[in-house]
Design a protein around this motif. Structure first.
Motif, PDB file in Angstrom:
ATOM      1  N   UNK A  61       0.854  -1.187   0.000  1.00 57.79           N
ATOM      2  CA  UNK A  61       0.000   0.000   0.000  1.00 57.79           C
ATOM      3  C   UNK A  61       0.896   1.245   0.000  1.00 57.79           C
ATOM      4  N   UNK A  62       0.701   2.192  -0.924  1.00 56.36           N
ATOM      5  CA  UNK A  62       1.607   3.344  -1.006  1.00 56.36           C
ATOM      6  C   UNK A  62       1.506   4.292   0.182  1.00 56.36           C
ATOM      7  N   UNK A  63       0.309   4.464   0.772  1.00 59.16           N
ATOM      8  CA  UNK A  63       0.131   5.406   1.875  1.00 59.16           C
ATOM      9  C   UNK A  63      -1.190   5.103   2.560  1.00 59.16           C
ATOM     10  N   UNK A  64      -1.370   5.536   3.816  1.00 64.62           N
ATOM     11  CA  UNK A  64      -2.652   5.340   4.490  1.00 64.62           C
ATOM     12  C   UNK A  64      -3.792   5.985   3.707  1.00 64.62           C
ATOM     13  N   UNK A  65      -4.980   5.382   3.783  1.00 64.22           N
ATOM     14  CA  UNK A  65      -6.119   5.921   3.068  1.00 64.22           C
ATOM     15  C   UNK A  65      -7.140   4.838   2.786  1.00 64.22           C
ATOM     16  N   UNK A  66      -8.102   5.170   1.940  1.00 63.69           N
ATOM     17  CA  UNK A  66      -9.150   4.229   1.569  1.00 63.69           C
ATOM     18  C   UNK A  66      -8.868   3.679   0.180  1.00 63.69           C
ATOM     19  N   UNK A  67      -8.969   2.340   0.006  1.00 63.72           N
ATOM     20  CA  UNK A  67      -8.649   1.694  -1.259  1.00 63.72           C
ATOM     21  C   UNK A  67      -9.745   0.697  -1.614  1.00 63.72           C
ATOM     22  N   UNK A  68      -9.684   0.217  -2.833  1.00 66.97           N
ATOM     23  CA  UNK A  68     -10.593  -0.824  -3.294  1.00 66.97           C
ATOM     24  C   UNK A  68      -9.812  -2.115  -3.406  1.00 66.97           C
ATOM     25  N   UNK A  69     -10.335  -3.189  -2.781  1.00 66.58           N
ATOM     26  CA  UNK A  69      -9.650  -4.475  -2.792  1.00 66.58           C
ATOM     27  C   UNK A  69     -10.568  -5.509  -3.425  1.00 66.58           C
ATOM     28  N   UNK A  70     -10.043  -6.256  -4.406  1.00 66.40           N
ATOM     29  CA  UNK A  70     -10.841  -7.254  -5.118  1.00 66.40           C
ATOM     30  C   UNK A  70     -10.128  -8.591  -5.073  1.00 66.40           C
ATOM     31  N   UNK A  71     -10.906  -9.662  -4.918  1.00 64.65           N
ATOM     32  CA  UNK A  71     -10.360 -11.014  -4.939  1.00 64.65           C
ATOM     33  C   UNK A  71     -11.160 -11.829  -5.952  1.00 64.65           C
ATOM     34  N   UNK A  72     -10.449 -12.551  -6.808  1.00 65.43           N
ATOM     35  CA  UNK A  72     -11.099 -13.304  -7.879  1.00 65.43           C
ATOM     36  C   UNK A  72     -10.574 -14.726  -7.899  1.00 65.43           C
ATOM     37  N   UNK A  73     -11.505 -15.687  -7.934  1.00 61.39           N
ATOM     38  CA  UNK A  73     -11.140 -17.094  -7.985  1.00 61.39           C
ATOM     39  C   UNK A  73     -11.895 -17.748  -9.134  1.00 61.39           C
ATOM     40  N   UNK A  77     -13.257 -20.563  -9.252  1.00 60.15           N
ATOM     41  CA  UNK A  77     -14.420 -21.306  -8.784  1.00 60.15           C
ATOM     42  C   UNK A  77     -15.467 -20.422  -8.123  1.00 60.15           C
ATOM     43  N   UNK A  78     -15.164 -19.162  -7.923  1.00 61.76           N
ATOM     44  CA  UNK A  78     -16.089 -18.287  -7.214  1.00 61.76           C
ATOM     45  C   UNK A  78     -16.268 -16.990  -8.007  1.00 61.76           C
ATOM     46  N   UNK A  79     -17.313 -16.251  -7.683  1.00 59.23           N
ATOM     47  CA  UNK A  79     -17.507 -14.942  -8.307  1.00 59.23           C
ATOM     48  C   UNK A  79     -16.499 -13.929  -7.782  1.00 59.23           C
ATOM     49  N   UNK A  80     -16.571 -12.723  -8.300  1.00 65.06           N
ATOM     50  CA  UNK A  80     -15.655 -11.661  -7.896  1.00 65.06           C
ATOM     51  C   UNK A  80     -16.451 -10.527  -7.269  1.00 65.06           C
ATOM     52  N   UNK A  81     -15.932 -10.008  -6.149  1.00 65.65           N
ATOM     53  CA  UNK A  81     -16.593  -8.879  -5.503  1.00 65.65           C
ATOM     54  C   UNK A  81     -15.533  -7.962  -4.911  1.00 65.65           C
ATOM     55  N   UNK A  82     -15.757  -6.661  -5.066  1.00 67.07           N
ATOM     56  CA  UNK A  82     -14.776  -5.694  -4.578  1.00 67.07           C
ATOM     57  C   UNK A  82     -15.343  -4.933  -3.389  1.00 67.07           C
ATOM     58  N   UNK A  83     -14.467  -4.614  -2.407  1.00 73.39           N
ATOM     59  CA  UNK A  83     -14.888  -3.893  -1.206  1.00 73.39           C
ATOM     60  C   UNK A  83     -13.866  -2.815  -0.887  1.00 73.39           C
ATOM     61  N   UNK A  84     -14.350  -1.705  -0.294  1.00 71.11           N
ATOM     62  CA  UNK A  84     -13.438  -0.662   0.163  1.00 71.11           C
ATOM     63  C   UNK A  84     -12.811  -1.067   1.500  1.00 71.11           C
ATOM     64  N   UNK A  85     -11.517  -0.803   1.643  1.00 70.12           N
ATOM     65  CA  UNK A  85     -10.812  -1.073   2.903  1.00 70.12           C
ATOM     66  C   UNK A  85     -10.077   0.186   3.324  1.00 70.12           C
ATOM     67  N   UNK A  86      -9.995   0.420   4.632  1.00 69.95           N
ATOM     68  CA  UNK A  86      -9.306   1.581   5.171  1.00 69.95           C
ATOM     69  C   UNK A  86      -8.001   1.138   5.816  1.00 69.95           C
ATOM     70  N   UNK A  87      -6.911   1.743   5.365  1.00 64.06           N
ATOM     71  CA  UNK A  87      -5.577   1.386   5.852  1.00 64.06           C
ATOM     72  C   UNK A  87      -5.053   2.528   6.696  1.00 64.06           C
ATOM     73  N   UNK A  88      -4.614   2.211   7.900  1.00 59.78           N
ATOM     74  CA  UNK A  88      -4.073   3.235   8.778  1.00 59.78           C
ATOM     75  C   UNK A  88      -2.561   3.353   8.646  1.00 59.78           C
TER      76      UNK A  88
END
Length: 806
Positions: free
Chosen positions: A762-774, A776-787
């Protein structure tokens, strides 16, 4: 504004349709009143013209010529006269023809027959100027004259009015350009609806601009070249600007945004860039005003108005049309994939990434090769000669070109461009003797004086466009007239062309300094750097030199000109450098901003110049090249316009845009930025404090999540954790991606290990979008907050979705 236009799309569409048809009806009712005003104050040819106006008020009618040649015998033979004379008499009786001067009308017509008796001409005087003569009348004249032909008798017709009827149908060049652009857009988008959007925007922008320019021609002097150039640049920028916005809109939908939010985001990011780009084009066009050439004022009005309306259509009509289409702006395959796999991130293509890596690895070799190519192409510019084209530059198959050549053959090459020496004091006989004794003069005849003004018609031995004729004009002005003790001036079309070229050449350095200086200031403020605008200014000069080198090789040296059906070689139109440099400056600024803004964004986040240049090139090269290819198609189509000036401008701009996009922005600029390193982004601290802040595009985060916490600007961190199923089993091979909050920029991408672990940088603290794709499974993205410190996120995969939990 974008949201309002999207939600009230029917109102917006009806307003634009009403404006287009209303302006079209008004323009067709009012007609055209274009005027080619070559006002050159304080020039010798202008003084000659003023004296001529005083002594010999010009008739309003256009004068055209019928020329005929016999293979055997002479034009005086009764068999020839019996075919030509009735045709001339019938032409003289046509409504709209003021008179016909025949070589068979007594002794005064003898001068209209060549010395060998095989070529003769008659002059047809219309009652109106060339642009007001009905095309039906002109076509009747051409048909009647050429109807007198037979074996051994060639009849051709020349003149300004005649030239109008041999031009291709109005709009042919625009239709061909739009057709070629449609092919490029369909290949780029893979969707018929997405392809039609930029074309629709270009049609509305250019249509309203052209009709408005036509109406303005009744209130100010606008040359007939202005609408051609306005449609040329209007089509190019209209298609390009819509392409940028639609591309951003499609990316938003692919990332999971609903169509309205995707449209708002696209307009509030790429739309702002379009406003900036359109403004720079208009400012560059307005730079022509510093030349103080009235002829160009109308060009500035017509082209700037069309660009403004094209930008207005892109930022108002386009979101409305996007509202009508909704998700259909994507191709069917993209819609199916989005429904099956969920949101995705559109990545740069493999070719773009590979080329970007190649430039990073071999910047010296690529920069040297690109520079050599540009220098070689620019070498012919050293022999650039400015002037004016005439009917001798028309295509060899046209009747105007054949008439021009016949007159040159029968009466000498200088007959098509006579000089007028106008005197109002001194001894006219001494002046006439001096002119007749001058090298390069084939014939000189004094007309009867009127109101104390004597006019001497001078026929040079060389053609109007030759350098020898230019030297003859200088000799008459500098030596012959002063030696005769007369107060006289040299005028005529050829002298006016020479003076226009001289004035343009003298004022060109000021014009170039103005637009280059303006571009430097804009980029300095936008990118907070001294080196980036200096590089851009140098690249603009290189692109201009190379494009003019190609123009000289084709149009002045004649390399391939007949093969391309572009007429005959001659000097480069004097007004072309000013117009081309204005347009090239504006268009190259678009590409420079689009390319460097992405690099600058990456530099701000990482402070890694190599990564910034590599990522910026990889992610923007495809759109830049697609936009440039559209421009090249549109500009090259204007070879079909039938106007030699528009054809020359079209070829020149097509070459300039192709070199700018495919050589400079794709190779030389990124290679040079790799070599310069961190110096690219250097700006003195004192200057940094004094410069105003200008953001070409706002951050997408501000659009999509207004309530997001502000970034602290702290040090880099990581997000790490495990990928597991609902049963707690680790999952290997899951692609985990970290993106900017709006999803527009990929920051890191990894694949989970055998134990299901992953770690993202992560380049710096802040809010980002994180996506995981498999798989066998669908893909869904969520916002995460990094301190401030590392953050642990475990991802639990469930059938039909991905849940991200802390």
């Amino acid at each position: 504004m974008a949201r309002w236009c999207y939600r009230h799309r029917l109102v917006v569409l009806l307003l634009w349709v009403g404006a287009l048809f209303g302006l079209g009806f008004s323009a067709s009712t009012a007609g055209t009143d274009y005027a080619n005003v070559f006002s050159l104050p304080n020039t010798d040819s202008k003084r000659a013209y003023d004296l001529m106006q005083k002594a010999f008020p010009q008739s309003a009618g256009d004068v055209d010529t019928v020329v005929w040649k016999v293979e055997e015998g002479t034009v005086r033979d009764q068999s020839v006269q019996s075919r030509i004379q009735p045709a001339l008499e019938e032409i003289g009786r046509m409504k709209g023809v003021g008179g016909v001067t025949s070589p068979y009308a007594g002794s005064q017509g003898a001068g209209q027959i060549s010395g060998d008796g095989r070529i003769a001409y008659a002059q047809i005087t219309f009652t109106d100027q060339a642009n007001a003569v009905p095309k039906e009348l002109v076509q009747d004249v051409v048909d009647m004259a050429q109807g007198a032909e037979r074996d051994g008798l060639q009849v051709e017709v020349g003149g300004q009015a005649i030239q109008r009827v041999q031009e291709p149908p109005t709009g042919l060049a625009e239709l061909v350009g739009i057709g070629a652009a449609a092919v490029v857009l369909f290949l780029a988008f893979g969707s018929l609806f997405a392809m039609l959007l930029p074309i629709g925007i270009a049609i509305f922008g250019v249509g309203t601009g052209m009709f408005s320019t036509q109406l303005l021609s009744h209130t100010t002097d606008i040359p007939d070249l202005a609408p051609l150039l306005a449609s040329l640049i209007g089509l190019g920028v209209g298609l390009d600007y819509a392409l940028f916005i639609v591309t951003r809109h499609r990316k938003g939908i692919l990332r999971g945004l609903d169509p309205e939010e995707a449209a708002v985001t696209a307009l509030n990011t790429s739309g702002r860039a379009v406003l900036f780009a359109g403004g720079t084009v208009c400012i560059a066009l307005a730079g022509m005003l510093v030349t103080n050439l009235r002829f160009l004022d109308g060009v500035v009005i017509g082209t700037s108005l069309t660009v403004v309306l094209s930008v207005l259509a892109a930022v108002t009509l386009l979101p409305a049309l996007l509202g009508f289409l909704g998700p259909r702006v994507l191709s069917r395959r993209q819609r199916r994939r989005l429904a099956a796999n969920g949101p995705e991130t559109e990545q740069a293509s493999g070719l773009a990434v590979r080329w970007s890596l190649t430039v990073q690895k071999r910047p010296r070799s690529i920069a040297a090769l690109a520079l050599v190519v540009m220098v070689v192409l620019a070498l012919p510019v050293l022999s650039l000669r400015l002037g004016a084209t005439d009917q001798g530059n028309d295509n060899a198959s046209t009747t105007t070109r054949k008439a021009y050549d016949l007159l040159a053959e029968g009466f000498g090459p200088g007959f098509n461009g006579p000089l007028q020496v106008v005197s109002d004091s001194g001894d006219p006989d001494a002046l006439l003797r001096g002119i007749r004794g001058t090298d390069g003069v084939a014939r000189a005849v004094a007309l009867p004086p009127a109101q104390g003004v004597t006019v001497i018609q001078v026929i040079p031995t060389t053609s109007p466009q030759s350098e020898e004729t230019d030297r003859l004009i200088d000799t008459l002005r500098d030596r012959v007239i002063p030696d005769a003790g007369a107060k006289a001036h040299v005028g005529g079309v050829t002298a006016v062309s020479k003076d226009f070229a001289s004035v343009t050449g003298d004022r060109l350095p000021l014009f170039i300094a103005t637009i280059i200086g303006l571009g430097f200031l804009l980029l300095l403020i936008a990118f907070r750097s001294l080196v980036v605008p200096l590089t851009a200014a140098l690249m603009n000069l290189i692109a201009a030199a190379a494009s003019f080198g190609v123009l000289v090789a084709i149009f002045q040296w004649g390399w391939g000109i007949e093969l391309l059906s572009l007429g005959k070689e001659g000097p480069i139109n004097a007004f072309l450098p000013v117009i081309m440099l204005s347009l090239l400056f504006g268009l190259s600024m678009d590409y420079q901003v689009f390319l460097v803004s992405r690099m600058h964004e990456e530099w701000v986040h990482t402070k890694d110049n190599a990564r910034a240049v590599r990522v910026g090139l990889a992610e923007t090269s495809r759109v830049i090249n697609s936009a440039a290819l559209i421009m090249v198609c549109v500009f090259m189509a204007f070879v079909l316009s039938g106007d030699s000036g528009a054809a020359m401008a079209g070829v020149g701009l097509a070459v300039a845009v192709a070199l700018d996009a495919f050589v400079l922005r794709t190779a030389l600029v990124p290679a040079a930025m790799h070599l310069l390193g961190k110096a690219n982004w250097w700006l003195p601290a004192g200057l940094e404090k004094r410069l105003p802040h200008l953001a070409v595009e706002p951050k997408e985060e501000a659009v999509e999540s207004p309530a997001a916490p502000e970034k602290s600007g702290g040090p880099a961190s990581v997000v790490h954790g495990f990928i597991r199923t609902v049963d707690g089993e680790p999952v290997e091979g899951v692609v985990v991606t970290l993106l900017s909050q709006g999803g527009g920029r990929q920051l890191d991408r990894v694949t989970s290990l055998a134990d299901g672990s992953y770690i993202l940088s992560v380049p710096a603290p802040g809010t980002y979008l994180m996506a995981a794709t498999s798989p066998e499974h669908g893909s869904r993205a969520h916002h995460v907050e990094v301190g401030e410190g590392p953050l642990v996120y475990d991802v639990e995969l469930a059938e039909g979705g991905v849940d991200v939990t802390q």
